[in-house]
Design a protein around this motif. Structure first.
Motif, mmCIF file in Angstrom:
data_model
loop_
_atom_site.group_PDB
_atom_site.id
_atom_site.type_symbol
_atom_site.label_atom_id
_atom_site.label_comp_id
_atom_site.label_asym_id
_atom_site.label_seq_id
_atom_site.Cartn_x
_atom_site.Cartn_y
_atom_site.Cartn_z
ATOM 1 N N VAL A 181 11.878 -2.066 5.317
ATOM 2 C CA VAL A 181 10.763 -1.646 4.459
ATOM 3 C C VAL A 181 10.338 -0.243 4.867
ATOM 4 O O VAL A 181 10.331 0.093 6.061
ATOM 5 N N ILE A 182 9.980 0.556 3.884
ATOM 6 C CA ILE A 182 9.324 1.840 4.123
ATOM 7 C C ILE A 182 7.867 1.701 3.717
ATOM 8 O O ILE A 182 7.564 1.211 2.623
ATOM 9 N N SER A 183 6.968 2.081 4.603
ATOM 10 C CA SER A 183 5.541 2.073 4.297
ATOM 11 C C SER A 183 5.112 3.510 4.039
ATOM 12 O O SER A 183 5.095 4.342 4.943
ATOM 13 N N GLN A 184 4.801 3.801 2.778
ATOM 14 C CA GLN A 184 4.436 5.157 2.349
ATOM 15 C C GLN A 184 2.920 5.264 2.288
ATOM 16 O O GLN A 184 2.260 4.416 1.673
ATOM 17 N N GLU A 185 2.375 6.277 2.934
ATOM 18 C CA GLU A 185 0.926 6.439 3.029
ATOM 19 C C GLU A 185 0.573 7.924 2.942
ATOM 20 O O GLU A 185 1.117 8.729 3.694
ATOM 21 N N PRO A 186 -0.320 8.320 2.009
ATOM 22 C CA PRO A 186 -0.623 9.742 1.855
ATOM 23 C C PRO A 186 -1.445 10.353 2.988
ATOM 24 O O PRO A 186 -1.363 11.554 3.234
#
Length: 216
Positions: A102-107
């Protein structure tokens, strides 16, 4: 406070009663230390039936909503996933118990750093954290078999749908004012369709309010 007991109560009283039957999700929520994904001052309520604020206007989803959304997109063991607006990474950790990576994308760079630390502390090794604008998803490693949004949106960016693999599923809770419903989008070779899975109304994720003049 007996945190193991609190986790068990959370699963039995909030998650299983919401028709979540996927044993992988239930097992992950029983074992993952959710308190490590919350700020120190919020750890006492880590297993409460509510969204937990982890930053300025940023939240972890209610356990019930997160579990139902992951179950609805149906991740499989060999699949790759993307969590959008992942905050401190708890959603990615639960999803990672159901698929290969999983990739956790967070700005927010600070929250992304906190997610990396929390995931490492919890012993989750198949999640990678990245930081970029929410509406962009993470095209560098697309396509993904499953994508989910931590929070809600008033619209679905085209980028997310384009980053789905054929047969891929996107789970997003779409808000219209105070009303919200989880939509599960499925991509075939040349079309995208969706179904409504359940009602929910978590806070909006950053950058996902409708612009003025937006036609729904």
């Amino acid at each position: 406070m007996d945190l193991a007991q609190s986790r068990e109560i959370m699963v039995e009283s909030q998650v299983r009663t919401a028709d979540v039957t996927d044993t992988r999700i239930l097992r992950a929520m029983r074992h993952l230390p959710r308190e490590r994904f919350a700020p120190a001052q919020k750890r006492a309520i880590a297993y409460a039936d509510l969204e937990i604020e982890v930053g300025d206007g940023r939240f972890l989803m209610r356990p019930r909503d997160l579990a139902k959304l992951i179950q609805a997109i149906g991740p499989q063991p060999g699949e790759r996933g993307l969590e959008i607006a992942g905050a401190t990474g708890y959603g990615a950790a639960v999803l990672a118990a159901c698929c290969r990576e999983v990739i956790s994308q967070e700005p927010d760079g600070d929250l992304s750093f906190a997610a990396h630390a929390a995931l490492e502390s919890a012993g989750v090794v198949n999640v990678k954290t990245v930081s970029t604008a929410v509406v962009d998803g993470w095209k560098d490693e697309a396509p993904y078999d499953v994508i989910l949004l931590n929070g809600s949106a008033e619209f679905v960016p085209d980028a997310w749908l384009k980053q789905l693999a054929p047969g891929g599923r996107l789970g997003v809770i779409l808000r219209q004012g105070p009303v919200g419903a989880a939509r599960i989008y499925t991509r075939s070779e040349d079309t995208i369709a969706f179904r409504i899975a359940f009602d929910a109304f978590p806070p909006l994720a950053p950058g996902l309010a409708k612009p003025r003049g937006f036609s729904f």
